[in-house]
Design a protein around this motif. Structure first.
Motif, PDB file in Angstrom:
ATOM      1  N   ALA A 113      11.012  -0.113 -71.443  1.00 34.19           N
ATOM      2  CA  ALA A 113      11.993  -0.321 -70.381  1.00 34.19           C
ATOM      3  C   ALA A 113      11.590   0.550 -69.196  1.00 34.19           C
ATOM      4  O   ALA A 113      11.400   1.764 -69.344  1.00 34.19           O
ATOM      5  N   ALA A 114      11.453  -0.059 -68.031  1.00 33.60           N
ATOM      6  CA  ALA A 114      11.202   0.671 -66.784  1.00 33.60           C
ATOM      7  C   ALA A 114      12.484   0.565 -65.968  1.00 33.60           C
ATOM      8  O   ALA A 114      12.707  -0.416 -65.253  1.00 33.60           O
ATOM      9  N   VAL A 115      13.348   1.571 -66.111  1.00 30.78           N
ATOM     10  CA  VAL A 115      14.702   1.516 -65.568  1.00 30.78           C
ATOM     11  C   VAL A 115      14.690   2.023 -64.129  1.00 30.78           C
ATOM     12  O   VAL A 115      14.543   3.213 -63.880  1.00 30.78           O
ATOM     13  N   LEU A 194      10.818   9.718 -63.600  1.00 30.04           N
ATOM     14  CA  LEU A 194       9.742   9.696 -62.607  1.00 30.04           C
ATOM     15  C   LEU A 194      10.294   9.393 -61.225  1.00 30.04           C
ATOM     16  O   LEU A 194      11.337   8.744 -61.092  1.00 30.04           O
ATOM     17  N   PRO A 195       9.594   9.831 -60.173  1.00 29.95           N
ATOM     18  CA  PRO A 195       9.935   9.347 -58.839  1.00 29.95           C
ATOM     19  C   PRO A 195       9.836   7.818 -58.812  1.00 29.95           C
ATOM     20  O   PRO A 195       8.979   7.234 -59.491  1.00 29.95           O
ATOM     21  N   ALA A 196      10.718   7.182 -58.059  1.00 31.80           N
ATOM     22  CA  ALA A 196      10.794   5.718 -58.051  1.00 31.80           C
ATOM     23  C   ALA A 196       9.441   5.067 -57.779  1.00 31.80           C
ATOM     24  O   ALA A 196       9.101   4.047 -58.388  1.00 31.80           O
ATOM     25  N   GLN A 197       8.673   5.665 -56.886  1.00 30.88           N
ATOM     26  CA  GLN A 197       7.388   5.060 -56.508  1.00 30.88           C
ATOM     27  C   GLN A 197       6.344   5.133 -57.626  1.00 30.88           C
ATOM     28  O   GLN A 197       5.323   4.462 -57.565  1.00 30.88           O
ATOM     29  N   GLU A 198       6.605   5.935 -58.655  1.00 28.52           N
ATOM     30  CA  GLU A 198       5.655   6.067 -59.755  1.00 28.52           C
ATOM     31  C   GLU A 198       6.070   5.275 -60.991  1.00 28.52           C
ATOM     32  O   GLU A 198       5.324   5.218 -61.968  1.00 28.52           O
ATOM     33  N   LEU A 199       7.272   4.681 -60.967  1.00 27.96           N
ATOM     34  CA  LEU A 199       7.802   4.035 -62.160  1.00 27.96           C
ATOM     35  C   LEU A 199       6.924   2.874 -62.619  1.00 27.96           C
ATOM     36  O   LEU A 199       6.509   2.822 -63.786  1.00 27.96           O
ATOM     37  N   ALA A 200       6.646   1.926 -61.745  1.00 24.50           N
ATOM     38  CA  ALA A 200       5.859   0.751 -62.128  1.00 24.50           C
ATOM     39  C   ALA A 200       4.445   1.147 -62.541  1.00 24.50           C
ATOM     40  O   ALA A 200       3.891   0.606 -63.508  1.00 24.50           O
ATOM     41  N   LYS A 201       3.873   2.107 -61.839  1.00 22.74           N
ATOM     42  CA  LYS A 201       2.511   2.566 -62.149  1.00 22.74           C
ATOM     43  C   LYS A 201       2.445   3.156 -63.556  1.00 22.74           C
ATOM     44  O   LYS A 201       1.550   2.834 -64.337  1.00 22.74           O
ATOM     45  N   THR A 202       3.416   4.009 -63.873  1.00 19.87           N
ATOM     46  CA  THR A 202       3.412   4.633 -65.195  1.00 19.87           C
ATOM     47  C   THR A 202       3.712   3.618 -66.287  1.00 19.87           C
ATOM     48  O   THR A 202       3.102   3.646 -67.367  1.00 19.87           O
TER      49      THR A 202
END
Length: 271
Positions: A113-115, A194-202
């Motif tokens: 889950a990427a919340v 995580l910071p929002a900008q790193e969520l999809a990347k991680t």
């Protein structure tokens, strides 16, 4: 808010497969991604398809906009027009929210889950049912049922008691307070914030690592862990031995052992 006629389920649930990762994205941001009946059925179908597809080796569930999922939107639920009778509510929950959570728990591939934002009610339970949970710093989790005078459904008591223990689960469900992502991480509901900008990347990095792993071994490990709190030691040990017996028939297990003996990096194929 219900979806307009021009909004198809395909536009409200985005789906793509990339590098053996099935990406499932809730795309109803104007309603904070509250899940309609049609969306729920699509989610269940996509998770079942991921289990059956050898080309899929990991799943990510995420959303667009400021909300991950604001819960269930029941206003689009099909009805036969008759007056509700005893048993209808239980049947609706059993065939609806519980099927969705069960589809995540039973998916034979690891689910991340990427919340990205608020996860409330069944939306929170959708996240908690996933095998790994990543959350943006802005995300929050709300056991909203008590605010509406309702009992938590969609597996909430089952999931929370196992994840954080009965007393913490009761605190969250009795009060219905908003739980910030950082606190959710501290008590064990979230793996990383995580910071929002790193969520999809991680999420992508984790999914690709899982997709490169021994898929059947991971699936069997998931089953063992999910069942562990419902079994005594004898049953858990028996299940573990049976799982390893099954796993040792896979190509990936043979590859893992061979690569260790040959001192090389294993090349898993998910078979």
């Amino acid at each position: 808010m219900t979806s307009s006629p021009e909004e198809s389920t395909d536009s409200l649930i985005l789906h793509s497969t990339d590098n053996a990762v099935s990406w499932i994205t809730l795309n109803r941001p104007q309603a904070m991604n509250a899940v309609t009946w049609d969306q729920r059925e699509k989610l269940i179908a996509l998770l079942a398809a991921a289990s059956a597809d050898p080309e899929v080796r990991a799943v990510v569930i995420t959303a667009t906009g400021k909300g991950f999922c604001a819960g269930a939107d029941l206003r689009g639920t099909p009805t036969d027009g008759r007056e509700r009778i005893p048993g209808d509510v239980a049947r609706t929950i059993r065939l609806g929210a519980q099927r969705l959570i069960g589809a995540v728990l039973d998916c034979e591939k690891p689910v991340i889950a990427a919340v990205n934002g608020t996860a409330a009610g069944i939306g929170a339970h959708l996240a908690f049912a996933c095998d790994l949970v990543l959350a943006a710093e802005e995300a929050k989790f709300i056991e909203v049922f008590v605010r509406r005078g309702l009992v938590p459904d969609g597996g909430g008591a089952y999931l929370l008691a196992r994840l954080v223990g009965p007393q913490r689960a009761k605190e969250l469900m009795f009060f219905g307070d908003s739980l910030p992502a950082a606190e959710a991480e501290r008590i064990g509901l979230v793996n990383h914030v995580l910071p929002a900008q790193e969520l999809a990347k991680t999420a992508r990095e984790w999914a690709l690592r899982l997709a490169a792993g021994p898929t059947r071994a991971i699936a069997l490990t998931k089953q063992l862990v999910n069942a562990s709190l419902d079994a005594d030691r004898a049953a858990a040990f028996a299940a573990e031995a049976a799982a390893q017996e099954i796993n040792m028939t896979t190509r990936d297990a043979n590859e893992g052992v061979a690569s260790f003996v040959e001192r090389r990096t294993p090349q898993y194929r998910g078979l």
